[in-house]
Motif scaffolding. Structure first.
Motif, PDB file in Angstrom:
ATOM      1  N   LEU A 293       1.086  -1.325  -0.152  1.00  0.00           N
ATOM      2  CA  LEU A 293       0.129  -0.334  -0.327  1.00  0.00           C
ATOM      3  C   LEU A 293       0.933   1.010  -0.070  1.00  0.00           C
ATOM      4  O   LEU A 293       0.250   1.853  -0.016  1.00  0.00           O
ATOM      5  CB  LEU A 293      -1.241   0.599   0.907  1.00  0.00           C
ATOM      6  N   ALA A 294       2.175   1.358  -0.058  1.00  0.00           N
ATOM      7  CA  ALA A 294       3.219   2.584   0.186  1.00  0.00           C
ATOM      8  C   ALA A 294       2.870   3.244  -1.810  1.00  0.00           C
ATOM      9  O   ALA A 294       2.280   2.288  -2.325  1.00  0.00           O
ATOM     10  CB  ALA A 294       4.553   1.434   0.219  1.00  0.00           C
ATOM     11  N   THR A 295       2.922   4.267  -1.093  1.00  0.00           N
ATOM     12  CA  THR A 295       3.199   4.728  -2.353  1.00  0.00           C
ATOM     13  C   THR A 295       4.417   4.705  -3.556  1.00  0.00           C
ATOM     14  O   THR A 295       5.103   4.621  -2.956  1.00  0.00           O
ATOM     15  CB  THR A 295       3.670   6.305  -2.174  1.00  0.00           C
ATOM     16  N   PRO A 296       3.752   4.237  -4.959  1.00  0.00           N
ATOM     17  CA  PRO A 296       4.520   3.140  -5.571  1.00  0.00           C
ATOM     18  C   PRO A 296       6.282   4.300  -5.895  1.00  0.00           C
ATOM     19  O   PRO A 296       6.323   5.843  -5.593  1.00  0.00           O
ATOM     20  CB  PRO A 296       4.530   3.765  -7.057  1.00  0.00           C
ATOM     21  N   CYS A 297       7.306   3.606  -5.560  1.00  0.00           N
ATOM     22  CA  CYS A 297       8.702   4.176  -5.057  1.00  0.00           C
ATOM     23  C   CYS A 297       9.471   4.514  -7.113  1.00  0.00           C
ATOM     24  O   CYS A 297      10.795   5.212  -6.555  1.00  0.00           O
ATOM     25  CB  CYS A 297       9.424   4.140  -4.694  1.00  0.00           C
ATOM     26  N   GLU A 298       9.660   3.375  -7.938  1.00  0.00           N
ATOM     27  CA  GLU A 298      10.075   3.564  -9.227  1.00  0.00           C
ATOM     28  C   GLU A 298       9.273   2.986 -10.286  1.00  0.00           C
ATOM     29  O   GLU A 298       8.694   2.960 -10.634  1.00  0.00           O
ATOM     30  CB  GLU A 298      11.046   2.412  -9.166  1.00  0.00           C
ATOM     31  N   GLY A 299       9.540   4.209 -11.149  1.00  0.00           N
ATOM     32  CA  GLY A 299       8.568   4.376 -12.564  1.00  0.00           C
ATOM     33  C   GLY A 299       9.101   4.145 -13.522  1.00  0.00           C
ATOM     34  O   GLY A 299      10.893   4.474 -14.040  1.00  0.00           O
ATOM     35  N   LYS A 300       8.314   3.440 -14.382  1.00  0.00           N
ATOM     36  CA  LYS A 300       9.319   2.483 -15.748  1.00  0.00           C
ATOM     37  C   LYS A 300       8.196   2.846 -16.488  1.00  0.00           C
ATOM     38  O   LYS A 300       6.978   3.284 -16.390  1.00  0.00           O
ATOM     39  CB  LYS A 300       8.994   0.890 -15.313  1.00  0.00           C
ATOM     40  N   ARG A 301       8.643   3.457 -17.708  1.00  0.00           N
ATOM     41  CA  ARG A 301       7.801   3.351 -18.949  1.00  0.00           C
ATOM     42  C   ARG A 301       7.695   2.163 -19.716  1.00  0.00           C
ATOM     43  O   ARG A 301       8.951   1.688 -20.467  1.00  0.00           O
ATOM     44  CB  ARG A 301       8.531   4.474 -19.927  1.00  0.00           C
ATOM     45  N   ALA A 302       6.683   1.530 -20.468  1.00  0.00           N
ATOM     46  CA  ALA A 302       7.023   0.139 -20.958  1.00  0.00           C
ATOM     47  C   ALA A 302       7.038   0.177 -22.363  1.00  0.00           C
ATOM     48  O   ALA A 302       5.344   1.632 -22.769  1.00  0.00           O
ATOM     49  CB  ALA A 302       6.110  -1.054 -19.996  1.00  0.00           C
ATOM     50  N   LEU A 303       6.647  -0.753 -23.229  1.00  0.00           N
ATOM     51  CA  LEU A 303       6.423  -0.661 -24.120  1.00  0.00           C
ATOM     52  C   LEU A 303       4.846  -1.669 -24.916  1.00  0.00           C
ATOM     53  O   LEU A 303       6.108  -2.938 -24.914  1.00  0.00           O
ATOM     54  CB  LEU A 303       7.411  -0.280 -25.451  1.00  0.00           C
ATOM     55  N   TYR A 304       4.351  -1.811 -25.572  1.00  0.00           N
ATOM     56  CA  TYR A 304       3.468  -2.618 -25.921  1.00  0.00           C
ATOM     57  C   TYR A 304       3.133  -2.466 -27.523  1.00  0.00           C
ATOM     58  O   TYR A 304       2.683  -1.401 -28.194  1.00  0.00           O
ATOM     59  CB  TYR A 304       1.725  -3.085 -24.976  1.00  0.00           C
ATOM     60  N   VAL A 305       2.766  -3.720 -27.859  1.00  0.00           N
ATOM     61  CA  VAL A 305       1.899  -3.136 -29.168  1.00  0.00           C
ATOM     62  C   VAL A 305       1.231  -4.625 -29.428  1.00  0.00           C
ATOM     63  O   VAL A 305       1.436  -6.006 -29.043  1.00  0.00           O
ATOM     64  CB  VAL A 305       2.835  -3.991 -31.280  1.00  0.00           C
ATOM     65  N   MET A 306       0.091  -4.150 -29.134  1.00  0.00           N
ATOM     66  CA  MET A 306      -1.819  -4.708 -29.140  1.00  0.00           C
ATOM     67  C   MET A 306      -1.717  -5.466 -30.671  1.00  0.00           C
ATOM     68  O   MET A 306      -1.675  -4.204 -31.358  1.00  0.00           O
ATOM     69  CB  MET A 306      -2.301  -4.225 -28.241  1.00  0.00           C
ATOM     70  N   GLN A 307      -2.441  -6.244 -30.758  1.00  0.00           N
ATOM     71  CA  GLN A 307      -3.444  -6.406 -32.210  1.00  0.00           C
ATOM     72  C   GLN A 307      -4.917  -6.896 -31.568  1.00  0.00           C
ATOM     73  O   GLN A 307      -5.283  -8.099 -30.716  1.00  0.00           O
ATOM     74  CB  GLN A 307      -2.734  -7.844 -32.848  1.00  0.00           C
ATOM     75  N   ARG A 308      -6.107  -6.271 -32.650  1.00  0.00           N
ATOM     76  CA  ARG A 308      -7.281  -6.555 -31.879  1.00  0.00           C
ATOM     77  C   ARG A 308      -7.182  -7.820 -32.887  1.00  0.00           C
ATOM     78  O   ARG A 308      -7.375  -8.195 -33.888  1.00  0.00           O
ATOM     79  CB  ARG A 308      -8.139  -5.895 -32.121  1.00  0.00           C
ATOM     80  N   GLN A 309      -8.450  -8.934 -32.471  1.00  0.00           N
ATOM     81  CA  GLN A 309      -8.048 -10.433 -32.169  1.00  0.00           C
ATOM     82  C   GLN A 309      -9.703 -10.254 -33.203  1.00  0.00           C
ATOM     83  O   GLN A 309     -10.741  -8.968 -33.365  1.00  0.00           O
ATOM     84  CB  GLN A 309      -8.768 -11.135 -31.705  1.00  0.00           C
ATOM     85  N   ALA A 310     -10.136 -11.398 -33.453  1.00  0.00           N
ATOM     86  CA  ALA A 310     -11.486 -11.707 -34.333  1.00  0.00           C
ATOM     87  C   ALA A 310     -12.890 -11.231 -33.839  1.00  0.00           C
ATOM     88  O   ALA A 310     -14.169 -10.333 -34.084  1.00  0.00           O
ATOM     89  CB  ALA A 310     -11.631 -12.779 -35.316  1.00  0.00           C
ATOM     90  N   ASN A 311     -12.675 -11.134 -32.642  1.00  0.00           N
ATOM     91  CA  ASN A 311     -14.011 -11.666 -31.758  1.00  0.00           C
ATOM     92  C   ASN A 311     -14.189  -9.969 -31.427  1.00  0.00           C
ATOM     93  O   ASN A 311     -14.708  -9.592 -29.901  1.00  0.00           O
ATOM     94  CB  ASN A 311     -13.478 -12.733 -30.446  1.00  0.00           C
ATOM     95  N   GLY A 312     -12.873  -9.205 -31.528  1.00  0.00           N
ATOM     96  CA  GLY A 312     -13.217  -7.379 -30.916  1.00  0.00           C
ATOM     97  C   GLY A 312     -12.401  -7.702 -29.024  1.00  0.00           C
ATOM     98  O   GLY A 312     -12.010  -6.455 -28.983  1.00  0.00           O
ATOM     99  N   GLU A 313     -11.899  -8.774 -29.233  1.00  0.00           N
ATOM    100  CA  GLU A 313     -11.053  -8.716 -28.310  1.00  0.00           C
ATOM    101  C   GLU A 313      -9.564  -7.511 -27.405  1.00  0.00           C
ATOM    102  O   GLU A 313      -8.830  -8.641 -29.945  1.00  0.00           O
ATOM    103  CB  GLU A 313     -10.267  -9.785 -27.099  1.00  0.00           C
ATOM    104  N   TRP A 314      -8.605  -7.770 -27.530  1.00  0.00           N
ATOM    105  CA  TRP A 314      -6.574  -7.083 -27.302  1.00  0.00           C
ATOM    106  C   TRP A 314      -6.327  -7.939 -27.082  1.00  0.00           C
ATOM    107  O   TRP A 314      -6.652  -9.021 -25.833  1.00  0.00           O
ATOM    108  CB  TRP A 314      -6.766  -5.384 -26.658  1.00  0.00           C
ATOM    109  N   ARG A 315      -5.346  -8.515 -28.041  1.00  0.00           N
ATOM    110  CA  ARG A 315      -3.963  -9.751 -27.085  1.00  0.00           C
ATOM    111  C   ARG A 315      -2.688  -8.950 -27.619  1.00  0.00           C
ATOM    112  O   ARG A 315      -2.296  -8.368 -28.216  1.00  0.00           O
ATOM    113  CB  ARG A 315      -3.600 -10.946 -28.020  1.00  0.00           C
TER     114      ARG A 315
END
Length: 130
Positions: A93-115
């Protein structure tokens, strides 16, 4: 059911924190690449093994929390730049202490959901290792 990218990332991070392997595997496409090493040369297609190795090496005593994100969509593909924070497991429950930047590539599936098809927790810091 359509889900947003924000919901997918939140579910993925919660699953990583809880060790929920079933949910983790459902967040990635079958051919996903996970950058589990900063040199980027050892990308892995086994999302569960890659995340476990990453967690053990880089954040063994931390939980990840979702921060701000920018989503850039082009058809069924989206680039996600996300700010993540690490919180010590001993004081979740502590205040977050270390920040990171992440990169993702997502693809929408035929059913509309992202993966997730590319997961790069190192974000642009990956360039520092090049």
């Amino acid at each position: 059911m359509k889900q947003s990218i924000t919901e997918l990332l939140s579910r993925l991070h919660q699953a990583v924190n809880n060790g929920d392997l079933h949910t983790i595997s459902n967040c990635y496409s079958d051919n996903a690449n996970i950058v589990a090493h900063p040199l980027g040369k050892q990308q892995q297609h086994d999302s569960i093994a890659a995340l476990q190795a990453f967690q053990k090496k880089y954040m063994p005593s931390h939980l990840v929390t979702t921060g701000d994100e920018i989503v850039i969509e082009a058809g069924d593909i989206a680039l996600v730049i996300s700010k993540l924070y690490l919180v010590p497991k001993a004081t979740p429950l502590a205040t977050p202490c270390e920040g990171k930047r992440a990169l993702y590539v997502m693809q929408r599936q035929a059913n509309g959901e992202w993966r997730c098809i590319i997961d790069n927790f190192f974000g642009t810091d990956l360039l520092d290792f090049a």
